[in-house]
Design a protein around this motif. Structure first.
Motif, PDB file in Angstrom:
ATOM      1  N   ALA A   1       0.815  -1.216   0.000  1.00 41.28           N
ATOM      2  CA  ALA A   1       0.000   0.000   0.000  1.00 41.28           C
ATOM      3  C   ALA A   1       0.846   1.262   0.000  1.00 41.28           C
ATOM      4  O   ALA A   1       0.328   2.356  -0.253  1.00 41.28           O
ATOM      5  CB  ALA A   1      -0.922   0.002   1.225  1.00 41.28           C
ATOM      6  N   LEU A   2       2.131   1.116   0.260  1.00 32.62           N
ATOM      7  CA  LEU A   2       3.003   2.278   0.417  1.00 32.62           C
ATOM      8  C   LEU A   2       3.091   3.118  -0.851  1.00 32.62           C
ATOM      9  O   LEU A   2       2.894   4.331  -0.841  1.00 32.62           O
ATOM     10  CB  LEU A   2       4.392   1.816   0.856  1.00 32.62           C
ATOM     11  CG  LEU A   2       5.329   2.850   1.444  1.00 32.62           C
ATOM     12  CD1 LEU A   2       4.693   3.532   2.647  1.00 32.62           C
ATOM     13  CD2 LEU A   2       6.654   2.195   1.846  1.00 32.62           C
ATOM     14  N   GLY A   3       3.450   2.490  -1.966  1.00 34.19           N
ATOM     15  CA  GLY A   3       3.500   3.199  -3.231  1.00 34.19           C
ATOM     16  C   GLY A   3       4.635   4.198  -3.361  1.00 34.19           C
ATOM     17  O   GLY A   3       4.610   5.081  -4.231  1.00 34.19           O
ATOM     18  N   ARG A   4       5.640   4.110  -2.499  1.00 31.67           N
ATOM     19  CA  ARG A   4       6.779   5.029  -2.556  1.00 31.67           C
ATOM     20  C   ARG A   4       7.918   4.452  -1.754  1.00 31.67           C
ATOM     21  O   ARG A   4       7.752   3.476  -1.020  1.00 31.67           O
ATOM     22  CB  ARG A   4       6.402   6.391  -1.991  1.00 31.67           C
ATOM     23  CG  ARG A   4       6.068   6.370  -0.471  1.00 31.67           C
ATOM     24  CD  ARG A   4       6.114   7.754   0.084  1.00 31.67           C
ATOM     25  NE  ARG A   4       5.741   7.913   1.458  1.00 31.67           N
ATOM     26  CZ  ARG A   4       6.516   8.470   2.373  1.00 31.67           C
ATOM     27  NH1 ARG A   4       7.760   8.847   2.074  1.00 31.67           N
ATOM     28  NH2 ARG A   4       6.083   8.655   3.602  1.00 31.67           N
ATOM     29  N   GLN A   5       9.122   5.072  -1.865  1.00 31.48           N
ATOM     30  CA  GLN A   5      10.230   4.637  -1.033  1.00 31.48           C
ATOM     31  C   GLN A   5       9.953   5.045   0.419  1.00 31.48           C
ATOM     32  O   GLN A   5       9.448   6.130   0.676  1.00 31.48           O
ATOM     33  CB  GLN A   5      11.567   5.207  -1.504  1.00 31.48           C
ATOM     34  CG  GLN A   5      11.683   6.715  -1.445  1.00 31.48           C
ATOM     35  CD  GLN A   5      11.388   7.370  -2.767  1.00 31.48           C
ATOM     36  OE1 GLN A   5      10.906   6.724  -3.687  1.00 31.48           O
ATOM     37  NE2 GLN A   5      11.678   8.655  -2.892  1.00 31.48           N
ATOM     38  N   ALA A   6      10.307   4.179   1.348  1.00 32.54           N
ATOM     39  CA  ALA A   6      10.032   4.407   2.765  1.00 32.54           C
ATOM     40  C   ALA A   6      11.118   5.285   3.372  1.00 32.54           C
ATOM     41  O   ALA A   6      11.979   4.827   4.129  1.00 32.54           O
ATOM     42  CB  ALA A   6       9.926   3.080   3.500  1.00 32.54           C
TER      43      ALA A   6
END
Length: 348
Positions: A306-311
């Protein structure tokens, strides 16, 4: 000689700062020996297709956008020799003058000289090719209004450092020309003599063998993939230093605090991938680690997907105020998506 041209292509890429520059490289064939440089370029099919006139090519040469071998050349009338490697970097069209846009901002500090914003993921910092509107600069123009006294004689916010579109966290912006110059000196110093703290929280794959360490590896443009940076040789890259410390381990993943000693494009993302611990959700530098999600619990796997991006989150920013000399320190909590990721990983 084709390999030589490709090597020069890699080198000139590191000479230009705009990420969207287009690179063209050529090897001078025997039949073109003795031809003027501007004429040779004007006859290249690739440059014709790019609608670059001879006048435009001459201007690019004079602006220092061309090298022959390792040497920049600014003389459009220079005669070429067979086998020479010619490389030309063409910048994208200048975006239209940014206009104020009513975009919500989380301003954590503001005075007459500067402001500090907690940027959400997904917001581009500065207008560029493909992102002419909807940027942090557009939002700042609307937010600051008449309080902007001008950067270089133009009423605009002064951007002295940037955060990737899909990285969240703290960024400082100048409102006056004097503050812009002071902050620019500060960031160019990289905190060596002047007070500057930039610390990020990064969720990475795997668990480092040590609790802390330093990555000291030059970073430059990837030779074949223009959108990427890479650890390269000292000759081709710029020095880059990242200090990291393990905050929490989750078995298949870890939370690190990464402190920047330098500020290169994608520095933490490149350095963490270089030591075998790429950022979770980083499709550019950690794509090969997607299968690691199989090691996670269903809840943790769902949080990653669900993140959809670098953490990555710019959590701490400290600096000496360019006007008052007061030492300022700002901290930002993890945004909701990364807080959810941390909770899910902790229960893995």
């Amino acid at each position: 000689m084709r390999e030589g041209a490709e090597k020069i292509a890699g080198e000139i890429v590191d000479l230009v700062e705009e990420e969207e520059d287009l690179l063209f490289s050529f090897e001078v064939p025997p039949e073109a020996a003795g031809t003027r440089l501007d004429r040779f370029l004007a006859e290249r099919p690739e440059l014709v297709a790019a609608h670059l006139s001879r006048t435009r090519l001459k201007s690019l040469i004079e602006d220092g956008r061309l090298t022959i071998g390792p040497v920049p050349v600014r003389d459009a009338s220079r005669r070429l020799a067979a086998g020479e490697a010619v490389a030309l970097a063409v910048p994208p069209p200048e975006p239209a003058e940014p206009q104020p846009e009513n975009i919500p901002l989380n301003v954590v500090f503001e005075d007459a000289h500067l402001l500090v914003v907690d940027k959400p993921a997904g917001l581009v910092v500065h207008p560029a090719h493909g992102h002419e509107t909807g940027t942090l600069v557009n939002a700042l123009l609307a937010h600051c209004g008449a309080s902007l006294s001008g950067i270089g004689g133009v009423k605009k916010p002064g951007i002295v450092h940037r955060i990737d579109k899909d990285t969240s966290g703290l960024i400082v912006v100048a409102k006056t020309d004097a503050a812009h110059k002071g902050l620019s000196r500060l960031f160019e110093d990289h905190g060596r003599k002047l007070h500057l703290v930039r610390e990020y929280l990064a969720f990475v794959w795997g668990v480092p063998e040590r609790v802390r360490g330093t990555v000291e590896a030059p970073i430059g443009r990837h030779v074949t993939q223009r959108e990427k940076m890479a650890v390269v040789s000292e000759e081709r890259g710029r020095d880059a230093v990242t200090h990291w410390e393990l905050i929490e381990s989750f078995g298949a993943a870890s939370l690190l605090a990464c402190r920047l000693e330098t500020g290169r494009t994608h520095q933490i993302r490149v350095h963490m991938a270089h030591i075998g611990h790429p950022l979770i959700g980083d499709s550019t530098y950690g794509a090969g680690f997607k299968t690691k999600t199989a090691l996670l619990s269903p809840a943790a796997r769902g949080a990653v997907e669900a993140l959809g991006r670098q953490a990555l989150h710019a959590a701490t920013l400290g600096f000496a105020h360019p006007a008052t000399r007061e030492e300022l320190l700002f901290e930002s909590e993890l945004p909701a998506d990364l807080a959810a990721l941390r909770e899910a990983l902790a229960g893995n």
